[in-house]
Every structure is written in C-alpha cells, then in structure tokens.
Design an enzyme around this catalytic site. Structure first.
Site, PDB file in Angstrom:
ATOM      1  N   ASP A  67      -3.291 -17.426   8.014  1.00  0.00           N
ATOM      2  CA  ASP A  67      -3.013 -18.040   6.711  1.00  0.00           C
ATOM      3  C   ASP A  67      -2.658 -19.527   6.816  1.00  0.00           C
ATOM      4  OD1 ASP A  67      -3.329 -15.542   5.613  1.00  0.00           O
ATOM      5  OD2 ASP A  67      -1.381 -15.489   4.601  1.00  0.00           O
ATOM      6  N   GLY A  89      -0.920 -14.952 -12.997  1.00  0.00           N
ATOM      7  CA  GLY A  89      -1.969 -14.913 -11.971  1.00  0.00           C
ATOM      8  C   GLY A  89      -2.541 -13.509 -11.864  1.00  0.00           C
ATOM      9  N   HIS A 143     -23.322  15.261   3.438  1.00  0.00           N
ATOM     10  CA  HIS A 143     -23.201  15.754   2.058  1.00  0.00           C
ATOM     11  C   HIS A 143     -22.096  16.796   1.993  1.00  0.00           C
ATOM     12  CE1 HIS A 143     -24.303  17.058  -1.944  1.00  0.00           C
ATOM     13  NE2 HIS A 143     -24.205  18.306  -1.509  1.00  0.00           N
ATOM     14  N   LYS A 201       0.831  -1.210   0.000  1.00  0.00           N
ATOM     15  CA  LYS A 201       0.000   0.000   0.000  1.00  0.00           C
ATOM     16  C   LYS A 201       0.866   1.261   0.000  1.00  0.00           C
ATOM     17  CE  LYS A 201      -2.571  -2.870  -0.395  1.00  0.00           C
ATOM     18  NZ  LYS A 201      -2.459  -4.336  -0.306  1.00  0.00           N
TER      19      LYS A 201
HETATM   20  P1  FAD Z   1       1.996 -13.965   8.490  1.00  0.00           P
HETATM   21  O1  FAD Z   1       1.703 -12.532   8.363  1.00  0.00           O
HETATM   22  O2  FAD Z   1       2.545 -14.675   7.307  1.00  0.00           O
HETATM   23  O3  FAD Z   1       3.005 -14.132   9.715  1.00  0.00           O
HETATM   24  C1  FAD Z   1       3.558 -15.351  10.041  1.00  0.00           C
HETATM   25  C2  FAD Z   1       4.820 -15.090  10.819  1.00  0.00           C
HETATM   26  O4  FAD Z   1       5.274 -16.326  11.354  1.00  0.00           O
HETATM   27  C3  FAD Z   1       5.975 -14.545   9.984  1.00  0.00           C
HETATM   28  O5  FAD Z   1       6.508 -13.415  10.619  1.00  0.00           O
HETATM   29  C4  FAD Z   1       7.005 -15.677   9.965  1.00  0.00           C
HETATM   30  O6  FAD Z   1       8.319 -15.176  10.014  1.00  0.00           O
HETATM   31  C5  FAD Z   1       6.683 -16.389  11.253  1.00  0.00           C
HETATM   32  N1  FAD Z   1       7.038 -17.813  11.285  1.00  0.00           N
HETATM   33  C6  FAD Z   1       6.712 -18.783  10.398  1.00  0.00           C
HETATM   34  N2  FAD Z   1       7.164 -19.983  10.837  1.00  0.00           N
HETATM   35  C7  FAD Z   1       7.788 -19.756  12.026  1.00  0.00           C
HETATM   36  C8  FAD Z   1       8.429 -20.568  12.984  1.00  0.00           C
HETATM   37  N3  FAD Z   1       8.507 -21.897  12.820  1.00  0.00           N
HETATM   38  N4  FAD Z   1       8.966 -19.988  14.081  1.00  0.00           N
HETATM   39  C9  FAD Z   1       8.885 -18.638  14.271  1.00  0.00           C
HETATM   40  N5  FAD Z   1       8.275 -17.823  13.408  1.00  0.00           N
HETATM   41  C10 FAD Z   1       7.716 -18.364  12.299  1.00  0.00           C
HETATM   42  N6  FAD Z   1      -4.116  -9.006   3.453  1.00  0.00           N
HETATM   43  C11 FAD Z   1      -5.015  -8.032   3.713  1.00  0.00           C
HETATM   44  O7  FAD Z   1      -5.925  -8.240   4.528  1.00  0.00           O
HETATM   45  N7  FAD Z   1      -4.926  -6.804   3.113  1.00  0.00           N
HETATM   46  C12 FAD Z   1      -3.956  -6.521   2.223  1.00  0.00           C
HETATM   47  O8  FAD Z   1      -3.908  -5.404   1.697  1.00  0.00           O
HETATM   48  C13 FAD Z   1      -3.002  -7.522   1.920  1.00  0.00           C
HETATM   49  N8  FAD Z   1      -2.006  -7.278   1.047  1.00  0.00           N
HETATM   50  C14 FAD Z   1      -1.099  -8.260   0.782  1.00  0.00           C
HETATM   51  C15 FAD Z   1      -0.117  -7.998  -0.167  1.00  0.00           C
HETATM   52  C16 FAD Z   1       0.803  -8.973  -0.472  1.00  0.00           C
HETATM   53  C17 FAD Z   1       1.872  -8.673  -1.499  1.00  0.00           C
HETATM   54  C18 FAD Z   1       0.756 -10.229   0.194  1.00  0.00           C
HETATM   55  C19 FAD Z   1       1.768 -11.297  -0.101  1.00  0.00           C
HETATM   56  C20 FAD Z   1      -0.222 -10.496   1.128  1.00  0.00           C
HETATM   57  C21 FAD Z   1      -1.168  -9.521   1.420  1.00  0.00           C
HETATM   58  N9  FAD Z   1      -2.195  -9.750   2.323  1.00  0.00           N
HETATM   59  C22 FAD Z   1      -3.119  -8.779   2.572  1.00  0.00           C
HETATM   60  C23 FAD Z   1      -2.313 -11.034   3.026  1.00  0.00           C
HETATM   61  C24 FAD Z   1      -1.763 -10.905   4.451  1.00  0.00           C
HETATM   62  O9  FAD Z   1      -0.433 -10.455   4.398  1.00  0.00           O
HETATM   63  C25 FAD Z   1      -1.844 -12.244   5.175  1.00  0.00           C
HETATM   64  O10 FAD Z   1      -3.152 -12.760   5.080  1.00  0.00           O
HETATM   65  C26 FAD Z   1      -1.478 -12.087   6.631  1.00  0.00           C
HETATM   66  O11 FAD Z   1      -0.179 -11.564   6.782  1.00  0.00           O
HETATM   67  C27 FAD Z   1      -1.573 -13.422   7.360  1.00  0.00           C
HETATM   68  O12 FAD Z   1      -1.256 -13.218   8.689  1.00  0.00           O
HETATM   69  P2  FAD Z   1      -0.672 -14.406   9.599  1.00  0.00           P
HETATM   70  O13 FAD Z   1      -0.466 -13.810  10.939  1.00  0.00           O
HETATM   71  O14 FAD Z   1      -1.538 -15.590   9.473  1.00  0.00           O
HETATM   72  O15 FAD Z   1       0.711 -14.819   8.936  1.00  0.00           O
HETATM   73  P1  NAI Z   2      -5.054 -15.077  -5.548  1.00  0.00           P
HETATM   74  O1  NAI Z   2      -5.708 -16.322  -5.129  1.00  0.00           O
HETATM   75  O2  NAI Z   2      -5.709 -13.783  -5.252  1.00  0.00           O
HETATM   76  O3  NAI Z   2      -4.813 -15.084  -7.131  1.00  0.00           O
HETATM   77  C1  NAI Z   2      -4.106 -16.092  -7.773  1.00  0.00           C
HETATM   78  C2  NAI Z   2      -4.508 -16.089  -9.232  1.00  0.00           C
HETATM   79  O4  NAI Z   2      -3.616 -16.914  -9.941  1.00  0.00           O
HETATM   80  C3  NAI Z   2      -5.909 -16.642  -9.457  1.00  0.00           C
HETATM   81  O5  NAI Z   2      -6.631 -15.784 -10.292  1.00  0.00           O
HETATM   82  C4  NAI Z   2      -5.651 -18.005 -10.092  1.00  0.00           C
HETATM   83  O6  NAI Z   2      -6.692 -18.419 -10.949  1.00  0.00           O
HETATM   84  C5  NAI Z   2      -4.362 -17.738 -10.819  1.00  0.00           C
HETATM   85  N1  NAI Z   2      -3.550 -18.930 -11.091  1.00  0.00           N
HETATM   86  C6  NAI Z   2      -3.349 -19.999 -10.291  1.00  0.00           C
HETATM   87  N2  NAI Z   2      -2.494 -20.865 -10.874  1.00  0.00           N
HETATM   88  C7  NAI Z   2      -2.145 -20.324 -12.059  1.00  0.00           C
HETATM   89  C8  NAI Z   2      -1.265 -20.735 -13.111  1.00  0.00           C
HETATM   90  N3  NAI Z   2      -0.583 -21.875 -13.050  1.00  0.00           N
HETATM   91  N4  NAI Z   2      -1.148 -19.922 -14.189  1.00  0.00           N
HETATM   92  C9  NAI Z   2      -1.826 -18.754 -14.269  1.00  0.00           C
HETATM   93  N5  NAI Z   2      -2.670 -18.330 -13.301  1.00  0.00           N
HETATM   94  C10 NAI Z   2      -2.813 -19.093 -12.207  1.00  0.00           C
HETATM   95  O7  NAI Z   2      -3.576 -15.155  -4.945  1.00  0.00           O
HETATM   96  P2  NAI Z   2      -2.415 -14.088  -4.902  1.00  0.00           P
HETATM   97  O8  NAI Z   2      -2.724 -12.940  -5.788  1.00  0.00           O
HETATM   98  O9  NAI Z   2      -1.165 -14.856  -5.084  1.00  0.00           O
HETATM   99  O10 NAI Z   2      -2.493 -13.572  -3.409  1.00  0.00           O
HETATM  100  C11 NAI Z   2      -2.277 -14.486  -2.318  1.00  0.00           C
HETATM  101  C12 NAI Z   2      -3.126 -14.127  -1.146  1.00  0.00           C
HETATM  102  O11 NAI Z   2      -2.729 -12.883  -0.603  1.00  0.00           O
HETATM  103  C13 NAI Z   2      -4.568 -14.014  -1.527  1.00  0.00           C
HETATM  104  O12 NAI Z   2      -5.255 -15.032  -0.839  1.00  0.00           O
HETATM  105  C14 NAI Z   2      -5.025 -12.690  -1.047  1.00  0.00           C
HETATM  106  O13 NAI Z   2      -6.146 -12.787  -0.224  1.00  0.00           O
HETATM  107  C15 NAI Z   2      -3.872 -12.132  -0.250  1.00  0.00           C
HETATM  108  N6  NAI Z   2      -3.703 -10.747  -0.667  1.00  0.00           N
HETATM  109  C16 NAI Z   2      -4.660  -9.851  -0.272  1.00  0.00           C
HETATM  110  C17 NAI Z   2      -4.594  -8.542  -0.689  1.00  0.00           C
HETATM  111  C18 NAI Z   2      -5.676  -7.628  -0.280  1.00  0.00           C
HETATM  112  O14 NAI Z   2      -6.441  -7.963   0.601  1.00  0.00           O
HETATM  113  N7  NAI Z   2      -5.777  -6.462  -0.887  1.00  0.00           N
HETATM  114  C19 NAI Z   2      -3.514  -8.060  -1.530  1.00  0.00           C
HETATM  115  C20 NAI Z   2      -2.597  -9.105  -1.937  1.00  0.00           C
HETATM  116  C21 NAI Z   2      -2.700 -10.384  -1.481  1.00  0.00           C
END
Ligand code: FAD
Ligand code: NAI
Length: 479
Positions: free
Chosen positions: A326, A194, A458, A58
């Site tokens: 997750d 994707g 508004h 973001k």
């Molecule tokens: P994580 O945030 O993955 O945290 C897990 C932690 O556990 C990590 O710090 C890792 O180092 C630690 N860990 C793992 N294994 C071990 C171990 N054995 N010992 C000690 N530590 C360990 N979600 C949204 O809601 N809004 C968004 O805008 C959004 N944007 C995203 C953008 C991107 C590019 C990505 C990749 C994801 C995005 N997500 C977004 C998804 C969001 O980041 C995840 O759903 C969220 O972080 C999950 O939280 P969590 O606490 O389950 O795990």
């Molecule tokens: P995603 O599930 O949103 O999208 C993956 C896409 O890849 C899907 O459209 C799927 O059909 C496609 N795909 C799968 N296999 C493929 C292949 N072999 N070839 C081509 N296309 C393929 O997953 P993404 O974007 O990787 O994000 C991971 C997670 O992170 C999501 O679950 C999402 O919720 C979270 N996230 C959330 C954000 C938010 O809340 N704004 C921002 C970014 C990530």
C-alpha cells in the site's frame, strides 16, 4: 552495537511478512520491524489486513450473513426457528479472537523461518556505502531501543484511512475502518461517506444486522471501477436489500455533538441536504504511511500522492532500498502486497520475478459477491478493441438454485480475432472463488474456447463460468 542482517523489512503486513519469509527461505538473515500492539501490548503483526482490514471484516460479514440466513432464509428450507437474536459483543469477540490467532500465526512463522522480530517503530538513520543503519523505537511491551544494520531494506509500512477535511476520525461518531469493525451495538442511522469497497462491505454488514444505511458517494456513477453491467446489477441488488445510495454528492460539513453526527451536503442536482446519523463511517480511500520513516532526511523519494516512488521492480531511488504494498503505487490489496513482497525477496536473490497488475483479481465481499480480473467492457470500448462477450445467469445454474442463491451472472470478454481471454466479471454466489478461473485463463493466455472445452464438475457454480464462455460463441447449453 548494531544487530546485523542481510535484509530488514519495515512493516509486518501481508507485504512485509511475506517478503521476510521469502527472503529467509532464500537463505538471507532477516529481521522484520512492526509497531502494532494488541490491547495488552503484545505484538500484533499482520498489518491492516489482519488487524483492521481483510480478516476482521470478513469475520463480521460472515456472522452477519449467518444472521440474515437464520432470520430470512432458513424457513425456505423447512427449518423453523422461533426467534433469532444477535449478540454484537459476542460477534465482535469472535472477530477479535480470529485476529489474535492470526497475529500468533505470523509470530510462529517468523520463529519457524528464523526471522528476528522487533516490536517498534522503524526509521532510516544513516547510510554507509550501500548499507543502511535503522533505528527501532520500542512500542507495546517492547522496552529496548535497537539499532539494525541492513544490506537491503524493504519498506512495507502500508496505508492509513483518509479523513474528510475538517472532520477528523474520533471513532466515536466519525469512524474509520477500525471504528466500523469495533462497534458494540447496531447504530440505527448509519451513514457512510464513499461507496467504494469499504463503504459497500461495511454498509452490507451493518444493514444485515438492522442499521438503516445511507451511502454518500462523490462520483456521479455507482461503482464505476466495475464492469458497467456488474455495477448496474449490484445497484439493483443493494437497493432491494435496503441500502440507500446517493451518488454525485458533495460533502460540505460534518458536525458532531455528544450524541449524533450531522452531515451537510449538496446532492447531484446541487440542492442542499442535511442528514443526521448515529455513526458516520468515512471510507474515501487511504494514504500511504511514510511519516516517521525519516524519508526526507535520507532522500527517499515520494510521488505526488505521498507514496514511495518505485520502478516496476519495487526499487526506490536509493541503493538497496525497496518498497512494496500500500505504500507504493498500484491497487491497495493484500494479495498485491504479498506478490510484491515475494518478488522483491527473489530479486534481491538475483532472480527475475514479475508481478502482472493485469492479472490481479478484485473482490468485493458483499452479498452477492462481486469479483473481476482483466479489462471491463467500458475499458475495451474506450480502447476501440474488437472483442466478444458471453454472459450466463446463475438463475440457470442448478447448483445456485439448490443453494437458494440465483442472483447475478458471469461475463467473459475475449478478443474477437484471437479469442484470447481479456476479462472475467462475476456478480453472484462465491464470485471470490470463481474469479480464479479468469486469473488462470489470462495468466496462461487461454482462449474462451479453452474454458468452454474444460470439463467442469456438476453441479457446481463453476458450470456458470463454463456456460458464459460457451455464450461467447452462442453455444450455451442450459439457457
Ligand atoms: P499493511 O497491512 O498496512 O501493514 C503495514 C504495517 O506496517 C502495519 O502493521 C504497521 O503497523 C506497520 N508500520 C507502519 N509504519 C511503521 C514503522 N515506521 N515502523 C514499524 N512498523 C510500521 N485487501 C484485500 O486484498 N482483500 C480484502 O478483503 C481487504 N479488505 C480490507 C478491509 C478493510 C476494512 C481495509 C481497511 C483494507 C482491506 N484490504 C483488503 C486492503 C489490505 O488490508 C491492504 O491492501 C494490505 O493490508 C496492505 O498490506 P501492506 O503490507 O502493504 O500494509
Ligand atoms: P475506495 O477507493 O474503494 O472507495 C472510496 C470511495 O470514496 C470512492 O468511490 C470515491 O469516489 C469516494 N470518495 C472519495 N472522496 C469522497 C468524498 N469527499 N465524498 C464522497 N465520496 C468520496 O476506498 P475505500 O473503500 O476507502 O478502501 C480503501 C482501500 O482498501 C481500497 O483501495 C481497497 O482496495 C481496499 N479494500 C479492499 C477490500 C477488498 O479487496 N475486498 C475491502 C476493503 C478495502
């Protein structure tokens, strides 16, 4: 000697650190283990969300929107700028600073709530009755191995990006989310496999900065997780911005040399295609992090996706072991992980919290933003539900016109008999904020008439939300 705690949380992402704070608030002695380290080895709590997900993406999206505004839209306001340039290392530096501040903020919260933080990799060791022994192997600047004894263990280890078969991430040419958020220059030819949430956010970000972006999506329909009308509008808007999106493709081979990456795929008609990119992001979903937990040895049950199997209350199959975020079933979203973390801590304290997946909002931070909650129209049709819908375009909203962003619309779905709100779908400015009106409506069992009768300030974008509710009954006032 073990350090003894009531609750030990493995993972300090949004699920884990919130669980730890809530457990501490409830009077438990709490430890939280996280392995992540900053470049200098200091702890980097906050998980994917803070380090390589929500927050950094973001931050960069905001920078790119400012750039786009300065380059293409400020002149409409009579503001003349002779030349606009973007300094990518400075933009990345700003993002890194925000990430560091957020890491520090979480360390401060641990201190404030008297949570003991361990930097290292946590794993299950042994069980004595319902008590667990865990080991922590140090990472980053930590030096000591630790042994912890816990009455309750909350696993919040998150997820990692899924790679394409035979195309491992090198973060040089084939990038995961971490690589896509750390590029020091704008790639000319930028490919994304994707067209999901990451693909669209990263594609929008780098396209605004000058990359030619091509998204290759396996599914035949674009953005099929969203309401059909929203997906259609999004496709139109993204095409107008210059994103190229191919759906129904099948990746056959990804090959890198020392300057580019070649992708061989079959298009939706089965024809062979070859395309060359400077960088390729692979964003095809994520896999739960369970390796290294010693899960198998202690009998922690995983499901067919490799996620920790839990019941509706996030209870795993072992006594006093819980898992959230997750690493378990359900949407991979930070706020879902947080709600589960909160709920598990309260359940350990004997309370009866509840996390309702139907009221979890979804947001895609593209421009225009996309957000929804509840059921979409195609789901209601498939269920044979009797529903009514009401829609209002931002074009007819005064605030949107004043802002200069009239793209998109608001759409409510409500039960035809009871008028109870079933879903809210928005594509347009500030959809990420406006969606909360739908979340509250569904949580409180509101009717569309309730929304239509609430006084909205508004001029606000929220008036479009009210007008769309009025539209259900054919009573829009400004259209
Ligand atoms: P994580 O945030 O993955 O945290 C897990 C932690 O556990 C990590 O710090 C890792 O180092 C630690 N860990 C793992 N294994 C071990 C171990 N054995 N010992 C000690 N530590 C360990 N979600 C949204 O809601 N809004 C968004 O805008 C959004 N944007 C995203 C953008 C991107 C590019 C990505 C990749 C994801 C995005 N997500 C977004 C998804 C969001 O980041 C995840 O759903 C969220 O972080 C999950 O939280 P969590 O606490 O389950 O795990
Ligand atoms: P995603 O599930 O949103 O999208 C993956 C896409 O890849 C899907 O459209 C799927 O059909 C496609 N795909 C799968 N296999 C493929 C292949 N072999 N070839 C081509 N296309 C393929 O997953 P993404 O974007 O990787 O994000 C991971 C997670 O992170 C999501 O679950 C999402 O919720 C979270 N996230 C959330 C954000 C938010 O809340 N704004 C921002 C970014 C990530």
């Amino acid at each position: 000697m073990s350090d003894v705690f009531d609750v030990v949380v493995i993972g300090a992402g949004p699920g884990g650190y919130i669980a730890a704070i809530r457990a501490a608030q409830l009077g438990f002695s709490v430890a939280c283990i996280d392995q992540a380290a900053r470049r200098d080895g200091k702890p980097a709590p906050g998980g994917t969300c803070t380090n390589v997900g929500c927050i950094p993406s973001k931050a960069l999206l905001q920078s790119s929107e400012h750039f786009d505004m300065a380059r293409r839209h400020l002149s409409e306001h009579g503001i003349a700028i002779k030349s606009v340039a973007i300094d990518i290392p400075a933009m990345i530096g700003r993002k890194d600073k925000i990430v560091g501040q957020t890491n520090d903020g979480i360390l401060y919260l641990f201190k404030k709530n008297k949570i003991r933080f361990y930097q290292g990799r946590g794993a299950f060791s042994t069980r004595d009755g319902n008590r667990w022994t865990l080991t922590v192997a140090p990472t980053g600047i930590a030096k000591e191995t630790a042994t912890l004894s816990a009455q309750h263990v909350i696993v919040a280890t998150g997820s990692s990006p899924r790679a394409l078969p035979n195309a491992p991430f090198d973060n040089q040419y084939v990038l995961d989310n971490e690589g896509a958020l750390a590029m020091q220059s704008v790639p000319k030819r930028f490919g994304i496999v994707g067209a999901g949430v990451i693909g669209l956010e990263m594609g929008s970000l780098w396209q605004r900065l000058g990359a030619e972006v091509t998204l290759l999506e396996a599914l035949p329909d674009f953005l099929s997780v969203a309401d059909d009308a929203v997906a259609k509008e999004a496709a139109k808007q993204f095409k107008a911005q210059g994103l190229t999106i191919h759906t129904g493709i099948n990746i056959e081979e990804v090959k890198t040399n020392d300057k580019e990456v070649k992708v061989h795929y079959r298009d939706s008609k089965g024809a062979e295609q070859n395309v060359v990119f400077d960088k390729l992001v692979v964003s095809i979903g994520r896999v739960p992090n369970t390796q290294g937990l010693n899960a198998e040895a202690v009998g922690l049950k995983l499901d067919e996706r490799g996620a920790i199997e839990v019941d509706d209350c996030c209870r795993a199959n072992l006594p006093n072991v819980w898992a959230i975020g997750d690493v378990v079933r359900g949407p991979m979203l930070a706020h879902k992980a947080e709600e589960e973390g909160n709920a598990v801590a309260e359940r350990i304290a004997g309370q009866k919290p509840h996390v309702d997946f139907n009221t979890i909002p979804y947001v895609i931070y593209t421009s225009p933003e996309i957000a929804w909650v509840g059921k979409n129209e195609q789901q209601l049709k498939a269920e044979g539900a009797d529903y009514r819908s009401g829609r209002f375009p931002f074009m007819a909203n005064g605030r949107a016109r004043a802002m200069g962003d009239t793209r998109g619309f608001v759409k409510w779905l409500a039960d035809a008999q009871t008028d109870c709100v079933l879903g809210l779908h928005i594509i347009g400015p500030c959809a990420s904020e406006l969606i909360m009106e739908g979340v509250i409506a569904i949580e409180f069992g509101a009717s569309s008439e309730d929304i239509a009768r609430i006084c909205h300030a508004h001029p606000t974008l929220a008036e479009a939300v009210k007008e769309a509710a009025l539209a259900i009954d054919g009573r829009t006032l400004n259209l």
